[in-house]
Design an enzyme around this catalytic site. Sequence first.
Site, PDB file in Angstrom:
ATOM      1  N   GLU A  80      -1.704  -4.783   8.631  1.00 43.97           N
ATOM      2  CA  GLU A  80      -0.553  -3.952   8.956  1.00 43.97           C
ATOM      3  C   GLU A  80      -0.691  -3.346  10.352  1.00 43.97           C
ATOM      4  O   GLU A  80      -1.772  -2.907  10.743  1.00 43.97           O
ATOM      5  CB  GLU A  80      -0.397  -2.844   7.924  1.00 43.97           C
ATOM      6  CG  GLU A  80      -0.155  -3.325   6.503  1.00 43.97           C
ATOM      7  CD  GLU A  80       1.198  -4.000   6.321  1.00 43.97           C
ATOM      8  OE1 GLU A  80       2.060  -3.840   7.221  1.00 43.97           O
ATOM      9  OE2 GLU A  80       1.381  -4.673   5.290  1.00 43.97           O
ATOM     10  N   ARG A  90       9.555   3.455  -5.041  1.00 46.54           N
ATOM     11  CA  ARG A  90      10.522   2.723  -5.868  1.00 46.54           C
ATOM     12  C   ARG A  90      10.132   2.800  -7.336  1.00 46.54           C
ATOM     13  O   ARG A  90      10.994   2.785  -8.221  1.00 46.54           O
ATOM     14  CB  ARG A  90      10.587   1.263  -5.411  1.00 46.54           C
ATOM     15  CG  ARG A  90      11.577   0.391  -6.183  1.00 46.54           C
ATOM     16  CD  ARG A  90      11.643  -1.001  -5.604  1.00 46.54           C
ATOM     17  NE  ARG A  90      10.353  -1.661  -5.605  1.00 46.54           N
ATOM     18  CZ  ARG A  90       9.834  -2.293  -6.660  1.00 46.54           C
ATOM     19  NH1 ARG A  90      10.485  -2.328  -7.814  1.00 46.54           N
ATOM     20  NH2 ARG A  90       8.667  -2.891  -6.577  1.00 46.54           N
ATOM     21  N   CYS A 143       0.235   2.475  -0.832  1.00 48.49           N
ATOM     22  CA  CYS A 143      -0.475   1.761   0.233  1.00 48.49           C
ATOM     23  C   CYS A 143      -0.236   2.423   1.589  1.00 48.49           C
ATOM     24  O   CYS A 143      -1.176   2.759   2.312  1.00 48.49           O
ATOM     25  CB  CYS A 143      -0.036   0.296   0.281  1.00 48.49           C
ATOM     26  SG  CYS A 143      -0.608  -0.699  -1.112  1.00 48.49           S
ATOM     27  N   HIS A 167      -2.701  -5.979   3.589  1.00 55.44           N
ATOM     28  CA  HIS A 167      -2.093  -6.346   2.318  1.00 55.44           C
ATOM     29  C   HIS A 167      -2.485  -7.773   1.945  1.00 55.44           C
ATOM     30  O   HIS A 167      -2.591  -8.639   2.817  1.00 55.44           O
ATOM     31  CB  HIS A 167      -0.562  -6.247   2.408  1.00 55.44           C
ATOM     32  CG  HIS A 167      -0.021  -4.927   1.967  1.00 55.44           C
ATOM     33  ND1 HIS A 167       0.705  -4.101   2.784  1.00 55.44           N
ATOM     34  CD2 HIS A 167      -0.103  -4.290   0.767  1.00 55.44           C
ATOM     35  CE1 HIS A 167       1.050  -3.004   2.113  1.00 55.44           C
ATOM     36  NE2 HIS A 167       0.579  -3.097   0.887  1.00 55.44           N
TER      37      HIS A 167
END
Length: 214
Positions: A80, A90, A143, A167
């Site tokens: 990332e 979510r 994360c 990831h």
Amino acid sequence: MKKVLITGFDPFGKDQVNPALEAIKQINEKTFEHVKIVTEEIPTVFHESLKVAIKSIEVHQPDVVICIGQAGGRTQITPERVAINLDDARIPDNQQNQPIDEVIIPDGPVAYWSTLPIKRIVHNMKEAGIPSAVSNSAGTFVCNHLFYGVMNYLAKNAPTVRGGFIHIPFIPEQTIHNQAPSLSLDMIVKALEIAAITAANEGEDIREVGGTIC
């Protein structure tokens, strides 16, 4: 010898396994030339994840911190580029916390760049035959929360320590009942070893194409 701390989350949501945790189990205490890897299991829980990671950093005093998380649906290992100061969950975490549109650090900057040599890591993974690409979004779940919090801690307390987040896709046993892409655990483990060695030994990143159009 350089020390690299690699963290991995426990399973969350409907998954019974998390490839991040399975991978770090296989590399804990591994030693390569001039590089030693130590690992830490991290709860998939807002705020608690950061507390565990910071304690581990203080105990191990690493030269590099690499946090690992599952990104189901991705086809590649994705270092990332940036962490943002926002929680927007979510789904609930493992303690049923579900922050929506909340800042992680109230007085913190909007974002932190990874200080890992992410393009060199991607390059070295590809050279080893591992699908890899730079990612420009770590999401807004635990994360990204951990990524941002670790970078904030390092910026204020250990600015010479490199840090970042990677990831990883599902492993095959997670895709038996769906058509999601996956990578073998052996390939993920090899990728993390490459990331650790590269981050510990390479002083600067390389300049090559790694962006996306959208």
